[in-house]
Design an enzyme around this catalytic site. Structure first.
Site, PDB file in Angstrom:
ATOM      1  N   ASP A  26     -17.256   7.059  -1.475  1.00  0.00           N
ATOM      2  CA  ASP A  26     -16.002   6.891  -0.723  1.00  0.00           C
ATOM      3  C   ASP A  26     -15.728   8.226  -0.051  1.00  0.00           C
ATOM      4  OD1 ASP A  26     -13.497   6.026   0.173  1.00  0.00           O
ATOM      5  OD2 ASP A  26     -12.525   6.172  -1.786  1.00  0.00           O
ATOM      6  N   ARG A  28       0.887  -1.180   0.000  1.00  0.00           N
ATOM      7  CA  ARG A  28       0.000   0.000   0.000  1.00  0.00           C
ATOM      8  C   ARG A  28       0.914   1.217   0.000  1.00  0.00           C
ATOM      9  NH1 ARG A  28      -5.361   1.210   3.499  1.00  0.00           N
ATOM     10  NH2 ARG A  28      -6.119  -0.090   1.812  1.00  0.00           N
ATOM     11  N   CYS A  38     -16.262   1.518   0.533  1.00  0.00           N
ATOM     12  CA  CYS A  38     -15.114   0.666   0.879  1.00  0.00           C
ATOM     13  C   CYS A  38     -14.712   0.801   2.341  1.00  0.00           C
ATOM     14  CB  CYS A  38     -13.943   0.975  -0.039  1.00  0.00           C
ATOM     15  SG  CYS A  38     -13.261   2.643   0.135  1.00  0.00           S
ATOM     16  N   GLN A  67     -10.122  -4.033  -3.389  1.00  0.00           N
ATOM     17  CA  GLN A  67     -11.444  -3.623  -2.912  1.00  0.00           C
ATOM     18  C   GLN A  67     -12.529  -3.971  -3.933  1.00  0.00           C
ATOM     19  OE1 GLN A  67     -12.209  -2.022   0.198  1.00  0.00           O
ATOM     20  NE2 GLN A  67     -14.215  -2.733  -0.462  1.00  0.00           N
ATOM     21  N   HIS A  92      -7.315   0.739  -6.462  1.00  0.00           N
ATOM     22  CA  HIS A  92      -7.533  -0.115  -5.276  1.00  0.00           C
ATOM     23  C   HIS A  92      -8.228  -1.401  -5.742  1.00  0.00           C
ATOM     24  CE1 HIS A  92      -7.817  -1.341  -1.258  1.00  0.00           C
ATOM     25  NE2 HIS A  92      -8.725  -0.525  -0.783  1.00  0.00           N
ATOM     26  N   ARG A 115     -13.423  -8.754   1.745  1.00  0.00           N
ATOM     27  CA  ARG A 115     -12.004  -8.526   1.477  1.00  0.00           C
ATOM     28  C   ARG A 115     -11.223  -9.802   1.788  1.00  0.00           C
ATOM     29  NH1 ARG A 115      -9.930  -3.402   1.457  1.00  0.00           N
ATOM     30  NH2 ARG A 115      -8.053  -4.517   0.756  1.00  0.00           N
TER      31      ARG A 115
END
Ligand code: CP
Ligand code: NVA
Length: 306
Positions: free
Chosen positions: A223, A104, A263, A134, A131, A291
């Protein structure tokens, strides 16, 4: 042989993505039934986190533990990466010890450089641009609740950020239509947007008005308005995004059985109202749980020889 990486959704074909979602659903059932499945016994995942995380860290560590392997958490605060050791050298060294690496970080270019020097698969656990892990969980969640997403209409309401970019990619790969409503100045990256608009059938439409984007949509997604790395703009963003909150009025424009996804982490009263995220159309907790299952399917795909 060059390792197989997962840096964006397009590293897997549309067929592989669908198979991965089905496998994630199977792995979830196995886990729920208490069945032991340890395809990664003695394997080690290196986890490089240059930004904070709750879900990503816990889901990857748990995935490795359930698969019979283990994971090592590495932060720049206590590795040489944080003291300027080059990404390329870190990639060479880590990949001679561990079996798979998850990163990340900020610029997407960092993970590309890392992957180019890694002997083992590298997984994108979020960059400023994408991402993809996700989206595996989001798609699994949709398939579990509603079946195939092909031909459906998804409304992305908010920032044209890393999640929005990955939704553009998913629209092509899973063949759904994506309407993006964002304020001026917060549009997704031009080249990524163009790839979605030019794809056979034109999978993406950019709009200004949140209610129009939500009209008859099957899924509403949002988001945070301030992604990691943009904190100094927070006050300005609160003002600029004020008309883009997903609330009961916006959900009222969507189909009556529309789902809501986020998310997480969420900011109630900003990008989403409490009544929506805590309401009956919200599937955010399944989305978070998935996830784990979706990344287990990804780890199997990248590491287990068929
Ligand atoms: N959705 C997500 O990636 O959450 P974390 O930042 O907690 O990992
Ligand atoms: N867009 C958000 C997602 C967090 C999981 C960020 O990059 O901070």
């Amino acid at each position: 042989m060059a390792p197989r990486h997962f840096l964006t959704l397009t590293d897997l074909s549309a067929v592989e993505l669908r198979a991965l979602i089905q496998r994630a659903i199977e792995l979830k059932a196995l886990q729920r039934a208490g069945k032991i499945h340890e395809p990664l016994k003695n394997k080690v995942l290196g986890m490089v986190f240059e930004k904070s995380s709750t879900r990503t860290r816990v889901s990857f560590e748990t995935a490795m533990a359930q698969f019979g392997g283990s994971a090592i958490f590495l932060s720049p605060r206590d590795t040489q990466l944080g003291r300027g050791e080059p990404v390329e050298d870190t990639a060479r060294v880590l990949s001679r010890m561990v079996d798979v690496i998850m990163i990340r970080t900020y610029a997407h270019e960092i993970i590309e450089r890392f992957a180019a020097h890694s002997r083992v698969p590298v997984i994108n656990a979020l960059t400023d641009q994408w991402h993809p892990c996700q989206l595996l969980a989001d798609m699994q969640t949709w398939f579990e609740h509603r079946g195939d997403i092909q031909g459906k209409t998804v409304a992305w309401i908010g920032d044209g950020n890393n999640m929005c970019h990955t939704y553009i990619s998913a629209a092509r790969q899973f063949d759904f239509h994506l309407r993006i409503a964002c304020p001026q100045g917060y549009e997704p990256d031009g080249a990524i947007m163009e790839s979605g608009m030019k794809s056979g059938g034109g999978h993406v439409t950019l709009m200004r008005d949140a209610a129009s984007a939500a009209h008859n949509a099957d899924l509403i997604v949002t988001d945070t308005w301030t992604s990691m790395g943009w904190e100094e703009e927070q006050e300005k963003r609160l003002r600029d995004f004020a008309a883009y909150q997903v609330n009961a009025e916006i959900m009222g424009h969507a189909k009556p059985d529309a789902l809501f996804m986020h998310c997480l982490p969420a900011h109630r009263g900003e990008e989403v109202s409490a009544e929506v995220i805590d309401g009956p159309q919200s599937v955010v907790w399944d989305e978070a749980e998935n996830r784990l299952h979706a990344q287990k399917a990804l780890l199997e795909l990248l590491l287990v020889q068929k």
